[in-house]
Design a protein around this motif. Structure first.
Motif, PDB file in Angstrom:
ATOM      1  N   GLY A 129       4.296   2.100  31.471  1.00 22.63           N
ATOM      2  CA  GLY A 129       3.949   3.246  31.123  1.00 22.63           C
ATOM      3  C   GLY A 129       3.385   3.066  29.592  1.00 22.63           C
ATOM      4  N   ALA A 130       2.752   1.805  29.275  1.00 23.27           N
ATOM      5  CA  ALA A 130       2.163   1.588  27.936  1.00 23.27           C
ATOM      6  C   ALA A 130       0.636   1.470  28.200  1.00 23.27           C
ATOM      7  N   THR A 131      -0.180   2.350  27.463  1.00 19.43           N
ATOM      8  CA  THR A 131      -1.593   2.089  27.827  1.00 19.43           C
ATOM      9  C   THR A 131      -2.285   2.053  26.214  1.00 19.43           C
ATOM     10  N   GLY A 132      -3.391   1.359  26.227  1.00 21.19           N
ATOM     11  CA  GLY A 132      -4.122   1.359  24.878  1.00 21.19           C
ATOM     12  C   GLY A 132      -4.964   0.179  25.047  1.00 21.19           C
ATOM     13  N   ARG A 133      -5.844   0.046  23.931  1.00 19.49           N
ATOM     14  CA  ARG A 133      -6.990  -0.824  23.574  1.00 19.49           C
ATOM     15  C   ARG A 133      -6.503  -2.199  23.595  1.00 19.49           C
ATOM     16  N   LEU A 134      -7.023  -3.234  24.275  1.00 17.97           N
ATOM     17  CA  LEU A 134      -6.549  -4.595  24.200  1.00 17.97           C
ATOM     18  C   LEU A 134      -7.815  -5.325  23.531  1.00 17.97           C
ATOM     19  N   GLN A 135      -7.750  -5.986  22.344  1.00 12.46           N
ATOM     20  CA  GLN A 135      -8.762  -6.739  21.641  1.00 12.46           C
ATOM     21  C   GLN A 135      -8.464  -8.017  21.548  1.00 12.46           C
ATOM     22  N   LEU A 136      -9.501  -8.831  21.332  1.00 11.18           N
ATOM     23  CA  LEU A 136      -9.519 -10.175  21.250  1.00 11.18           C
ATOM     24  C   LEU A 136      -9.563 -10.424  19.893  1.00 11.18           C
ATOM     25  N   ARG A 137      -8.630 -11.037  19.436  1.00  5.89           N
ATOM     26  CA  ARG A 137      -8.308 -11.391  17.541  1.00  5.89           C
ATOM     27  C   ARG A 137      -9.438 -11.995  17.165  1.00  5.89           C
TER      28      ARG A 137
END
Ligand code: 5RP
Length: 232
Positions: free
Chosen positions: A157-165
């Motif tokens: 139930g966790a969603t959000g932006r995945l960003q390459l550091r």
């Protein structure tokens, strides 16, 4: 008192737990750096300890402070690891890896009899996830790994932006182990232990920043003083 003074106070409290002859895991980050400096003062005054650093930055800092170092190949177990954290919840589960050292930090913590987490009180949260969760990944197959991470997060139930550091040079940040980091901006992780095991099952994931069940003690420094929370 400013944040750096609070971090130093937490570090000083952890130092009270260090005894002559101990084998220590030495953490990474600005709070751990205070611990390294204070430990260095004690070593110069005659304390005999040996440390395993959790990053190349920490290795350099510890060497500069005169702390004798070893490796996990040369010794069996560590008595104590002292490290910082990006978030600590009420179960003493952690998000770590803001500094990119989560893999070595977890290996060292797992080899330690005790782990003391040092932090200023702003790191204490009801629910992990406001701090972006670092996930260390293999560059090969990045897009497939990213999709698998997305699915794992959605399952809890966790969603959000995945960003390459990004690193300082504008290219991908490269860890001490030669891997990349995806920061998962989830806001809230409803079931961190479940997400931890789902992420561990993804082939392209080397390690993730959820430290479940590692911390024995958390030392939190705030304007009202120092609070020590022990694992029940
Ligand atoms: C590095 C870490 C650090 O412990 C964490 O980012 C906390 O750092 P700081 O003490 O600078 O807030 O996990 O990988």
């Amino acid at each position: 008192m400013n944040k750096e003074e609070l971090k130093r106070k937490a570090a000083a409290r952890a130092l009270d737990e260090v005894r002559n002859g101990m084998k220590l895991g030495i953490g990474t980050g600005s709070t751990a750096k205070h611990f390294i400096e204070l430990l260095g003062e004690k070593v110069r005054a005659g304390l005999d300890v040996v440390g395993v650093p959790t990053s190349e930055v920490t290795r350099a800092d510890a060497e500069r402070c005169g702390i004798r170092l070893t490796t996990l190949d040369a010794i069996d177990r560590l008595d104590l690891t002292v490290d910082g954290a990006d978030e600590v919840d009420t179960r003493l589960d952690l998000i770590k890896g803001g500094g990119g050292a989560l893999l070595r930090e977890k290996i060292v913590a797992a080899a330690s009899d005790r782990m003391i987490v040092i932090a200023d009180e702003s790191k204490w949260v009801d629910c992990l996830g406001k701090f972006p969760l670092p996930v260390e990944v293999i560059p090969f197959g990045l897009a497939a790994t990213r999709r698998a991470i997305e699915r794992a997060c959605a399952q809890v139930g966790a969603t959000g932006r995945l960003q390459l550091r990004d690193g300082k040079d504008g290219h991908a940040f490269v860890t001490d182990g030669g891997h990349w980091i995806i920061d998962a901006h989830l806001g809230r992780i409803p079931d961190a232990p479940r997400l931890a095991s789902l992420l561990s099952d993804i082939p392209g994931v080397v390690e993730h920043g959820l430290f479940i069940g590692f911390a024995s003690t958390v030392v939190l420094a705030g304007t009202e003083g120092i609070r020590t929370v022990e694992r029940a």
